[in-house]
Design a protein around this motif. Structure first.
Motif, PDB file in Angstrom:
ATOM      1  N   ASP A 150      -5.945   4.173 -18.489  1.00 52.98           N
ATOM      2  CA  ASP A 150      -6.031   3.994 -17.037  1.00 52.98           C
ATOM      3  C   ASP A 150      -5.181   2.823 -16.555  1.00 52.98           C
ATOM      4  O   ASP A 150      -4.585   2.877 -15.474  1.00 52.98           O
ATOM      5  N   PHE A 192      -1.189  -4.811  -3.858  1.00 56.34           N
ATOM      6  CA  PHE A 192      -1.562  -4.112  -5.081  1.00 56.34           C
ATOM      7  C   PHE A 192      -2.960  -4.450  -5.604  1.00 56.34           C
ATOM      8  O   PHE A 192      -3.567  -3.642  -6.308  1.00 56.34           O
ATOM      9  N   LYS A 234      -1.607   3.947 -16.543  1.00 53.88           N
ATOM     10  CA  LYS A 234      -1.394   4.833 -15.392  1.00 53.88           C
ATOM     11  C   LYS A 234      -1.257   4.022 -14.109  1.00 53.88           C
ATOM     12  O   LYS A 234      -0.370   4.287 -13.278  1.00 53.88           O
ATOM     13  N   LEU A 235      -2.112   3.005 -13.937  1.00 54.46           N
ATOM     14  CA  LEU A 235      -2.015   2.142 -12.765  1.00 54.46           C
ATOM     15  C   LEU A 235      -0.680   1.408 -12.744  1.00 54.46           C
ATOM     16  O   LEU A 235      -0.026   1.322 -11.691  1.00 54.46           O
ATOM     17  N   THR A 236      -0.261   0.886 -13.896  1.00 52.51           N
ATOM     18  CA  THR A 236       1.004   0.170 -13.967  1.00 52.51           C
ATOM     19  C   THR A 236       2.169   1.062 -13.560  1.00 52.51           C
ATOM     20  O   THR A 236       3.053   0.647 -12.795  1.00 52.51           O
ATOM     21  N   GLY A 237       2.175   2.297 -14.037  1.00 53.63           N
ATOM     22  CA  GLY A 237       3.229   3.233 -13.652  1.00 53.63           C
ATOM     23  C   GLY A 237       3.259   3.469 -12.159  1.00 53.63           C
ATOM     24  O   GLY A 237       4.334   3.527 -11.539  1.00 53.63           O
ATOM     25  N   HIS A 238       2.087   3.592 -11.561  1.00 48.58           N
ATOM     26  CA  HIS A 238       1.993   3.800 -10.117  1.00 48.58           C
ATOM     27  C   HIS A 238       2.507   2.585  -9.355  1.00 48.58           C
ATOM     28  O   HIS A 238       3.252   2.715  -8.365  1.00 48.58           O
ATOM     29  N   LEU A 239       2.149   1.379  -9.825  1.00 44.55           N
ATOM     30  CA  LEU A 239       2.584   0.156  -9.151  1.00 44.55           C
ATOM     31  C   LEU A 239       4.090  -0.060  -9.282  1.00 44.55           C
ATOM     32  O   LEU A 239       4.733  -0.588  -8.366  1.00 44.55           O
ATOM     33  N   GLN A 281      -5.995  -1.953  -5.408  1.00 49.68           N
ATOM     34  CA  GLN A 281      -5.972  -0.826  -6.343  1.00 49.68           C
ATOM     35  C   GLN A 281      -6.451  -1.256  -7.731  1.00 49.68           C
ATOM     36  O   GLN A 281      -7.143  -0.503  -8.425  1.00 49.68           O
ATOM     37  N   ALA A 339       6.310   2.295  -9.321  1.00 49.89           N
ATOM     38  CA  ALA A 339       6.909   3.167  -8.312  1.00 49.89           C
ATOM     39  C   ALA A 339       6.780   2.564  -6.915  1.00 49.89           C
ATOM     40  O   ALA A 339       7.727   2.592  -6.116  1.00 49.89           O
ATOM     41  N   LEU A 340       5.619   1.988  -6.613  1.00 47.95           N
ATOM     42  CA  LEU A 340       5.424   1.364  -5.298  1.00 47.95           C
ATOM     43  C   LEU A 340       6.311   0.132  -5.138  1.00 47.95           C
ATOM     44  O   LEU A 340       6.849  -0.128  -4.059  1.00 47.95           O
TER      45      LEU A 340
END
Length: 475
Positions: free
Chosen positions: A449, A397, A452-457, A400, A459-460
């Protein structure tokens, strides 16, 4: 609860001729606990009819204050229970102050000048000094007189700056102190150990001191020097084995960053207080130092060294950082844009340094929120949560996160360039509106931002569950 008694910060000061753009810079990581939110506020200019009295919520220290309080910004704790701890800010006269770098006085000094239980401490210093000074020297004089009269309950280093100079002040014992002006073409890095060395009592332009410090040292035979010099670090500071693991390696790494040509031992007790860098330093260099963790060496806790090396030394940026700040005091700018308070909430290595111009009159609502437990509406927790997600799968992570940090930093620098291009054509009122719009806009963008990054991480991260299994897609 002793939340701040274990405070262990790292500081940097850069003179105007040592920087790429002529700025004076002072900065520090405020380190205490891994989950201890900070807020960021602006106190307006205020004039009282009678002298207000400051009363500490940490001890019984109290002080009558001047009637006029200058505007200043600050980063107080989420709770006042253990003190305010406003920590860092810039006032309306573009004087910057950061308090404090926790240090320690040795047992011999404390044996003759003990700390004062109800003296001034870190939690009060910004609040009772910064709103009442117009120059760094005034700040040192004011704080020095308070320490002489009321004593201090801890040993500390305090940073002051304006666009002309940076000063570093240190306290020793319960009532003593000295200060040194950082030479214009030098920098200094400090890490929880008395740093100031030889005091030149014939040079009051570059040194300041408690009026009776020489008589005090002579009376109690505290000076170990055989050469007649007055080395504050040697007389008042500590030189323990713990220092060589906890403190000196951080100074070593900062000097390694800015003077890679000089070979030094990370555990040396003789690292110099000030150095002249082999190149000029930028705001990005100051940020990189405060966000560092021995990258490129075997001591990096997230590097590839042996386990015993990766855990050997205390890093500069670590989980217990509550906020990190750099006050950049720039030349040839209107007063509303002279100072930039770069503020990274949470861990510097995983956060972003958002620029706030000194002319701002308020901060985004998210910076007023945040309690001990996670809250979605808090700026502190927005940045902290992203770091926590990265920690769980660092190798996967972190790239990113670094990409977002680079993107935001480029955006900040472009915004500052645009403000500077228009600033001198605007009236003071117009400029205040502009810096509020730009500073708060950059902060809101950063929070958006990071969320948004936290939400993406998140999910990953779902695919990294220990309950996961390689699934046959035909089933």
């Amino acid at each position: 609860m002793d939340a701040q008694k274990y405070s262990a910060c790292t500081s940097i000061l850069i003179g105007k001729k040592a920087s790429t753009d002529g700025s004076v810079m002072i900065g520090r990581n405020e380190d205490a606990r891994a989950a201890w939110p900070k807020h960021y506020i602006v106190h307006p200019h205020h004039e009282s009819k009678s002298n207000p009295v400051f009363k500490s919520s940490d001890n019984k220290f109290k002080l009558t204050l001047p009637k006029v309080r200058f505007k200043y910004d600050a980063t107080p704790e989420w709770t006042k229970k253990y003190g305010l701890f406003e920590e860092d800010g810039i006032n309306e006269y573009n004087v910057a102050m950061s308090a404090t770098e926790s240090t320690y006085s040795n047992e011999t000094v404390l044996g003759v000048d003990p700390l004062v239980k109800d003296g001034i401490g870190e939690e009060a210093m910004i609040t009772v000094v910064l709103p009442y000074i117009k120059t760094p020297r005034e700040g040192i004089e004011r704080l020095g007189k308070i320490i002489e009269k009321y004593g201090t309950d801890e040993s500390n280093g305090i940073l002051f700056a304006d666009k002309n100079s940076a000063w570093y002040m240190e306290t020793g014992g319960g009532h003593q102190w000295v200060a040194e002006r950082i030479p214009d073409d030098y920098y200094a890095v400090i890490a929880n150990q008395s740093a100031i060395q030889d005091i030149d009592f014939n040079d009051p332009n570059n040194f300041m001191w408690a009026p009776h410090i020489r008589e005090f040292v002579n009376k109690y035979h505290l000076n170990p020097s055989t050469h007649g010099n007055f080395n504050f670090r040697q007389i008042f500071g500590t030189h323990t084995l713990a220092d060589t693991y906890y403190n000196t390696p951080r100074v070593w790494y900062g000097q390694k960053m800015f003077n890679p040509e000089i070979q030094q031992d990370p555990q040396s007790q003789n690292l110099p207080f000030i150095r002249k860098s082999h190149r000029k330093l930028s705001i990005n260099d100051a940020e990189a130092f405060l966000a560092s963790h021995y990258q490129g060496t075997k001591y990096d806790p997230v590097g590839e060294g042996k386990p015993q090396d990766r855990k050997r030394f205390r890093p500069i940026s670590l989980a217990k950082t509550q906020e990190s700040h750099i006050m950049q005091m720039r030349p040839n700018q209107p007063k509303e844009t002279t100072g930039i308070h770069w503020l990274a909430m949470g861990v510097a290595a995983q956060s972003t340094y958002v620029p706030f111009f000194s002319g701002i009159t308020g901060t985004p609502t998210a910076y007023h929120y945040g309690v001990h437990d996670y809250k979605h509406n808090s700026a502190y927790w927005a940045f902290k949560l992203a770091g926590i997600m990265v920690d769980s799968h660092y190798l996967q992570f972190n790239p990113q996160l670094e990409a977002l940090q680079a993107k935001l930093n480029i955006h900040y620098l472009n915004s500052i360039k645009d403000v500077d291009a228009n600033a001198k054509q605007l009236s003071s009122d117009q400029l205040v509106k502009l810096v509020n719009k730009v500073s708060n806009g950059e902060a809101k963008l950063a929070i958006k931002d990071y969320r948004k990054l936290t939400g993406h991480l998140i999910a990953l991260a779902a695919d990294y569950s220990p309950l996961n299994y390689h699934q046959d897609l035909n089933l």
